[in-house]
Scaffold this motif. Structure first.
Motif, PDB file in Angstrom:
ATOM      1  N   GLN A  79       0.835  -1.194   0.000  1.00  0.00           N
ATOM      2  CA  GLN A  79       0.000   0.000   0.000  1.00  0.00           C
ATOM      3  C   GLN A  79       0.873   1.249   0.000  1.00  0.00           C
ATOM      4  N   GLY A  80       0.732   2.053  -1.024  1.00  0.00           N
ATOM      5  CA  GLY A  80       1.453   3.314  -1.106  1.00  0.00           C
ATOM      6  C   GLY A  80       0.638   4.456  -0.515  1.00  0.00           C
ATOM      7  N   PRO A  81       0.861   5.684  -0.974  1.00  0.00           N
ATOM      8  CA  PRO A  81       0.125   6.833  -0.438  1.00  0.00           C
ATOM      9  C   PRO A  81      -1.386   6.651  -0.630  1.00  0.00           C
ATOM     10  N   GLU A  82      -2.158   7.087   0.350  1.00  0.00           N
ATOM     11  CA  GLU A  82      -3.623   7.015   0.250  1.00  0.00           C
ATOM     12  C   GLU A  82      -4.219   8.155   1.060  1.00  0.00           C
ATOM     13  N   THR A  83      -5.261   8.770   0.495  1.00  0.00           N
ATOM     14  CA  THR A  83      -5.906   9.895   1.170  1.00  0.00           C
ATOM     15  C   THR A  83      -7.381   9.968   0.770  1.00  0.00           C
ATOM     16  N   TYR A  84      -8.180  10.414   1.679  1.00  0.00           N
ATOM     17  CA  TYR A  84      -9.588  10.724   1.410  1.00  0.00           C
ATOM     18  C   TYR A  84      -9.654  12.000   0.577  1.00  0.00           C
ATOM     19  N   ILE A  85     -10.569  12.024  -0.382  1.00  0.00           N
ATOM     20  CA  ILE A  85     -10.754  13.201  -1.231  1.00  0.00           C
ATOM     21  C   ILE A  85     -12.165  13.731  -1.035  1.00  0.00           C
ATOM     22  N   THR A  86     -12.272  14.919  -0.460  1.00  0.00           N
ATOM     23  CA  THR A  86     -13.584  15.526  -0.256  1.00  0.00           C
ATOM     24  C   THR A  86     -14.071  16.204  -1.538  1.00  0.00           C
ATOM     25  N   PRO A  87     -15.358  16.079  -1.865  1.00  0.00           N
ATOM     26  CA  PRO A  87     -15.884  16.768  -3.045  1.00  0.00           C
ATOM     27  C   PRO A  87     -15.867  18.283  -2.898  1.00  0.00           C
TER      28      PRO A  87
END
Length: 218
Positions: A79-87
């Motif tokens: 698992q590399g970089p991961e982030t939540y993306i808000t609309p």
């Protein structure tokens, strides 16, 4: 894994770079009671086989090295970089509001048959290679030889080696390529405001990957 063409990453060097940057892989094998998964730090030997070979060790008390189906592939997920993306970051939210949250991430999945190695010299080379990679950037790198030799020898008796020659490998970089330029710019700017390393890294990936050909969204 599910692979929309616009997120697929087939470049071997890029895949290998993520493994080296995020070496703690999730080792998944099939055992007598079903699937077994353990987080394990791996060393990638890119020259050992056409697609690379993963080397690691497990505690002898960890039953995964004994109870696995050697006729089936093992899977290792990096698992590399991961982030939540808000609309809220999308320009499209202000234009028409037809947007939803999502998650951006980069991940590599490597498959191959797992082989158990019960060899002290091999294990010493493996733990030395793993330690050297992690210590090299430190002002005063720790080396395996810094510990007393009898202590190291005793520790080696408690572990077992595993090796997986990669027979297939998949990369997926889902980093807003399916959004408009204005949306991607908003995502990158929003991520940088978060001021944590993972968000900044993801912002760089969003900028670097750009849009899908023709500005297509999906």
């Amino acid at each position: 894994m599910y692979q929309p063409p616009h997120f697929r990453e087939d470049n071997r060097e890029v895949q290998h770079a993520l493994i080296r940057a995020h070496p703690l892989g999730l080792l998944v094998t099939l055992g007598s009671a079903g699937l077994v998964a353990n987080p394990v730090p791996f060393v990638l030997d890119a020259s050992a086989s056409p697609q690379g070979t993963l080397k690691a060790h497990l505690s002898r008390a960890n039953g995964q090295w004994q109870d696995f189906d050697a006729s089936q592939e093992a899977l290792v997920v990096f698992q590399g970089p991961e982030t939540y993306i808000t609309p809220s970051w999308y320009a499209a939210k202000r234009e028409h509001g037809k947007v939803v949250p999502t998650w951006n991430y980069a991940v590599v999945q490597a498959y191959g048959r797992m082989r158990v190695i019960d060899d002290t010299d091999w294990l010493l080379r493996q733990i030395t290679a793993m330690t050297d990679v992690q210590e090299v950037a430190r002002p005063e790198p720790w080396n395996v030889t810094d510990a007393p030799a009898p202590f190291v020898a005793a520790q080696l008796k408690g572990i077992i080696g595993i090796e997986i020659e990669i027979t297939r490998i998949e990369g997926k970089w889902k980093v807003s390529q399916n959004r408009s330029e204005a949306d991607r710019q908003g995502v990158a700017e929003g991520l940088r405001l978060a001021e944590d390393d993972a968000s900044r890294h993801m912002a760089d990936l969003v900028d670097a990957r750009g849009a899908l050909p023709g500005g297509r969204q999906s």
